[in-house]
Design a protein around this motif. Structure first.
Motif, PDB file in Angstrom:
ATOM      1  N   MET A   1     -54.249   1.131 -49.575  1.00  0.00           N
ATOM      2  CA  MET A   1     -55.384   2.021 -49.287  1.00  0.00           C
ATOM      3  C   MET A   1     -55.008   2.947 -48.136  1.00  0.00           C
ATOM      4  O   MET A   1     -55.597   2.917 -47.074  1.00  0.00           O
ATOM      5  CB  MET A   1     -56.563   1.141 -48.921  1.00  0.00           C
ATOM      6  CG  MET A   1     -57.858   1.865 -48.617  1.00  0.00           C
ATOM      7  SD  MET A   1     -58.750   2.422 -50.011  1.00  0.00           S
ATOM      8  CE  MET A   1     -59.117   0.888 -50.776  1.00  0.00           C
ATOM      9  N   PHE A 104     -49.039  -0.783 -44.441  1.00  0.00           N
ATOM     10  CA  PHE A 104     -49.729  -1.927 -43.835  1.00  0.00           C
ATOM     11  C   PHE A 104     -51.042  -1.531 -43.175  1.00  0.00           C
ATOM     12  O   PHE A 104     -51.767  -2.387 -42.685  1.00  0.00           O
ATOM     13  CB  PHE A 104     -48.827  -2.631 -42.825  1.00  0.00           C
ATOM     14  CG  PHE A 104     -47.727  -3.425 -43.475  1.00  0.00           C
ATOM     15  CD1 PHE A 104     -48.032  -4.429 -44.382  1.00  0.00           C
ATOM     16  CD2 PHE A 104     -46.399  -3.144 -43.215  1.00  0.00           C
ATOM     17  CE1 PHE A 104     -47.033  -5.154 -45.008  1.00  0.00           C
ATOM     18  CE2 PHE A 104     -45.391  -3.861 -43.832  1.00  0.00           C
ATOM     19  CZ  PHE A 104     -45.702  -4.867 -44.727  1.00  0.00           C
ATOM     20  N   GLY A 105     -51.331  -0.234 -43.117  1.00  0.00           N
ATOM     21  CA  GLY A 105     -52.606   0.191 -42.550  1.00  0.00           C
ATOM     22  C   GLY A 105     -52.544   0.492 -41.061  1.00  0.00           C
ATOM     23  O   GLY A 105     -53.539   0.892 -40.473  1.00  0.00           O
ATOM     24  N   PHE A 106     -51.372   0.283 -40.441  1.00  0.00           N
ATOM     25  CA  PHE A 106     -51.290   0.587 -39.005  1.00  0.00           C
ATOM     26  C   PHE A 106     -51.516   2.076 -38.758  1.00  0.00           C
ATOM     27  O   PHE A 106     -52.119   2.465 -37.765  1.00  0.00           O
ATOM     28  CB  PHE A 106     -49.923   0.166 -38.442  1.00  0.00           C
ATOM     29  CG  PHE A 106     -49.882   0.130 -36.936  1.00  0.00           C
ATOM     30  CD1 PHE A 106     -50.210  -1.023 -36.244  1.00  0.00           C
ATOM     31  CD2 PHE A 106     -49.526   1.253 -36.212  1.00  0.00           C
ATOM     32  CE1 PHE A 106     -50.188  -1.056 -34.859  1.00  0.00           C
ATOM     33  CE2 PHE A 106     -49.503   1.227 -34.819  1.00  0.00           C
ATOM     34  CZ  PHE A 106     -49.829   0.066 -34.149  1.00  0.00           C
ATOM     35  N   ASN A 108     -53.534   3.987 -40.229  1.00  0.00           N
ATOM     36  CA  ASN A 108     -54.972   4.286 -40.192  1.00  0.00           C
ATOM     37  C   ASN A 108     -55.533   4.152 -38.785  1.00  0.00           C
ATOM     38  O   ASN A 108     -56.461   4.864 -38.408  1.00  0.00           O
ATOM     39  CB  ASN A 108     -55.742   3.359 -41.139  1.00  0.00           C
ATOM     40  CG  ASN A 108     -55.662   3.845 -42.573  1.00  0.00           C
ATOM     41  OD1 ASN A 108     -55.153   4.930 -42.835  1.00  0.00           O
ATOM     42  ND2 ASN A 108     -56.140   3.032 -43.496  1.00  0.00           N
ATOM     43  N   ARG A 109     -54.965   3.212 -38.017  1.00  0.00           N
ATOM     44  CA  ARG A 109     -55.384   3.046 -36.625  1.00  0.00           C
ATOM     45  C   ARG A 109     -55.178   4.361 -35.862  1.00  0.00           C
ATOM     46  O   ARG A 109     -56.000   4.750 -35.047  1.00  0.00           O
ATOM     47  CB  ARG A 109     -54.538   1.929 -36.001  1.00  0.00           C
ATOM     48  CG  ARG A 109     -54.885   1.561 -34.588  1.00  0.00           C
ATOM     49  CD  ARG A 109     -53.934   0.496 -34.071  1.00  0.00           C
ATOM     50  NE  ARG A 109     -54.090  -0.772 -34.762  1.00  0.00           N
ATOM     51  CZ  ARG A 109     -55.127  -1.586 -34.610  1.00  0.00           C
ATOM     52  NH1 ARG A 109     -56.085  -1.267 -33.773  1.00  0.00           N
ATOM     53  NH2 ARG A 109     -55.200  -2.711 -35.278  1.00  0.00           N
TER      54      ARG A 109
END
Ligand SMILES: Nc1ncnc2c1ncn2[C@@H]1O[C@H](COP(=O)(O)OP(=O)(O)OP(=O)(O)O)[C@@H](O)[C@H]1O
Ligand SMILES: [Mg+2]
Lengths: 284, 337
Positions: A1, A104-106, A108-109
């Motif tokens: 995502m 891994f979505g990091f 997005n942070r």
């Protein structure tokens, strides 16, 4: 995502705001902390070019004297090539940790934070990769000196640093652009694998233009790696160099030292514009 | 406090290729509320939250945070928002404190303020002891708490949490529920998604129930439950009542004016499941005396209010659990292809 968007951002990068440098240095620090806690990466990055230098050097040890250029042995010839393809390899892989951050979505942070510019993500990686490349360059130059290849003079070394810096900046930007544009890490890794060796072999890293058939001569003389290798080689050969010296007799004309610096700078500008576009389009 | 909603979502739509993830979602969150988005797997919760947090560009519809349109001014929205994603993404190599420092820097906090806030959030989430260890050594609950601490560090007006307790044990879940109540006490607006009914029921001031990308019910949990109406009463005539007995009881109870529905539940030993409309007096007494008047004794009885699951059931014709199972199966099917 990790499908993400950025709104059209003002195209100028707020290079001179304190906020921009705060976020950039924080992101750069992250890469340095990682390096410090995984020292094998650094160790491998230093040992590998040394192996190239020793192995390739030995391979052509008995080549007739002078065929790599007047007064040059192969170790001397090779030094510039190893410096450049080592730096190039690091830059080409710059996007890998970033695409993992995306998966891994990091990332997005970072993307939900009010970064002054998402270019800070690119600059942070570039600063890190350039520093790493310069450390590698110093080690290679030292080792090459120990192997009897001599060393460029003081101002020559400064130009070597400039050349390596520009080359790394250009390829780092391209790699990061791909990290934002590619669907996933498999595709990115495949692409890196695909371009890595061919770009090295189609440059003057391992053999001079004069060894090549004419089509390859054309390719090699348009390859950005060549624009970095030939001036460094020239600086190795001549202690009384000047910016107007011809460093490469390409099929399309003579390339001077200043000319190759100009071409490298142009390469950086084009890469940065490309990555800016990818960032602006929305990291899709 | 103005009456600008903290979050306003109007007719949001978002597709991924041909998949419609969000078809029609609208809701408003008032400042200081805890607002719940409830729905089964794949309902479109994460997609909705990502549109609010500027991570996704909506295909259609209007999203505003504190009155700021997300599409026009994402940077201003990012200043107001904290977002804690469904999947915890930390850098394994960094320590908890280093991660928070990074977080402080990307929100441009001056050093001394950052130190102060980091100490405070570490304490708030009970992480101080482990703050200088690498996050790679943290347990799942610890990782989630650090992620929450990071989301809170810049003291956002609005905190968006995507399934903050999914996959956590009861202990960690309680800690997080408690933390959410503290946020509310601090006046922070919280938007949280969940597929745990109890969690939303317990915490949320208002809730939007989403199913297949559409809001199927919206209101306070109380309103929603009142709207499906009635209370649930289970009456057992015997531990295991014979069928005829249960049928007779059902017939008798059906004639009571306040009983809306009677089902014989064979899985519960032919217990009678009633939906009753309470009007003043205790319906259980009336049921008991009515049955007694016809010679039947009540063996045991229990009474419960309708749950959010009943709300979901009334709107979709299936329970949330069934929807989750169906979604899981559909997913398996997709993967096989
Ligand atoms: N990046 C994507 N590409 C394609 N389809 C996607 C993507 N992300 C989500 N979807 C699809 O969109 C729909 C909604 O997904 P979403 O993640 O918003 O649901 P959710 O309510 O958060 O579910 P969960 O409870 O499992 O987290 C699903 O059908 C999902 O498969
Ligand atoms: Mg989700």
């Amino acid at each position: 995502m990790t499908r993400t968007l950025s709104q059209p951002q003002p195209s100028s990068i707020p290079l001179f705001t304190a906020d921009f440098w705060q976020e950039t240095f924080a992101l750069t620090r992250r890469w340095f902390i990682q390096l410090q806690r995984r020292p094998t990466t650094l160790l491998v990055g230093i040992i590998q070019p040394l192996l190239w230098l020793i192995l390739f050097g030995a391979l052509f040890q008995n080549a007739p004297a002078g065929i790599f250029g007047a007064g040059q042995n192969y170790t001397q010839f090779l030094g510039a090539g190893v410096i450049v393809f080592t730096a190039f390899g690091g830059a080409l892989n710059a996007g890998v940790p970033v695409i993992f951050d995306r998966e891994f979505g990091f990332l997005n942070r970072l993307l939900v934070a009010p970064l002054t510019s998402r270019f800070s993500i690119v600059l942070a990686s570039s600063l890190f990769i350039v520093s790493l490349a310069l450390v590698q360059t110093m080690v290679i130059i030292g080792a090459d000196y120990a192997l009897g290849a001599g060393i460029p003079n003081g101002s020559g070394l400064a130009v070597v640093v400039l050349i390596v810096g520009l080359l790394v900046l250009g390829f780092t930007a391209l790699s990061l652009g791909l990290a934002f544009a590619m669907p996933g890490h498999q595709q990115l890794l495949a692409l890196i694998f695909l371009v890595n060796l061919p770009l090295i072999f189609s440059s003057t890293a391992l053999a001079p233009l004069s060894f090549m058939p004419s089509w390859l001569r054309w390719v090699a003389s348009l390859n950005p790696l060549t624009f970095a290798i030939e001036p460094i080689r020239h600086l190795y050969r001549n202690s009384d160099w000047s910016f107007t010296d011809v460093v490469l007799q390409a099929p399309w004309g003579d390339l001077t030292l200043a000319g190759s610096l100009g071409l490298l700078a142009g390469f950086v500008v084009v890469s940065v514009i490309l990555v800016q576009n990818v960032l602006r389009k929305g990291l899709a | 406090m103005s009456d600008t909603p903290a979050i306003s979502v109007q007719q949001l739509q978002k597709r991924y290729g041909s998949t419609v993830a969000v078809a029609d979602v609208s809701f408003q969150v008032q400042p200081g509320q805890i607002y719940g988005v409830l729905g089964p797997n794949g309902a479109g919760k994460t997609t909705t939250l990502h549109c609010i947090c500027t991570l996704l560009r909506p295909d259609a519809g209007q999203v505003e945070v504190c009155g700021i349109p997300v599409q026009e001014n994402p940077k201003a929205v990012r200043e107001k928002l904290g977002f804690v994603a469904q999947e915890v993404a930390l850098d394994k190599v960094l320590t908890g404190r280093e991660l928070l420092q990074l977080q402080a820097d990307i929100y441009h906090m001056p050093r001394p303020l950052a130190q102060e806030r980091i100490t405070a959030v570490l304490q708030l989430l009970d992480l101080t002891d482990r703050a200088d260890e690498r996050t790679g050594t943290y347990s799942g609950g610890l990782r989630k708490r650090l992620d929450l601490a990071a989301g809170l560090l810049h003291q956002p007006q609005v905190l968006v949490l995507d399934e903050p307790t999914v996959g956590l044990d009861i202990q960690s879940r309680l800690v997080i529920w408690d933390f959410l109540r503290q946020l509310k006490a601090m006046g922070i607006t919280v938007l949280l998604s969940s597929h745990y009914l109890e969690e939303i029921d317990l915490l949320a001031d208002r809730v939007a129930i989403i199913d297949r990308g559409t809001v199927i019910a919206e209101g306070t949990p109380e309103e929603l439950k009142a709207r499906v109406g009635g209370e649930r009463i289970t009456v057992k005539l015997q531990e295991f009542a014979p069928k005829e007995l249960a049928e007779r009881g059902a017939q008798l109870l059906q004639s009571l004016p306040f009983v809306q529905k009677v089902l014989i539940n064979s899985a519960q030993g032919n217990a009678l499941n009633l939906v009753v409309q309470r009007n003043g007096e205790d319906p259980l007494n009336a049921i008991r005396s009515h049955l007694q008047a016809h010679g039947l004794e009540v063996f045991s009885s229990s009474q419960s209010r309708p749950s959010l699951d009943d709300v979901y059931l009334a709107a979709t014709g299936q329970t949330l659990l069934d929807a989750e199972l169906a979604a899981a199966e559909a997913n398996l099917g997709k993967k096989k292809k």
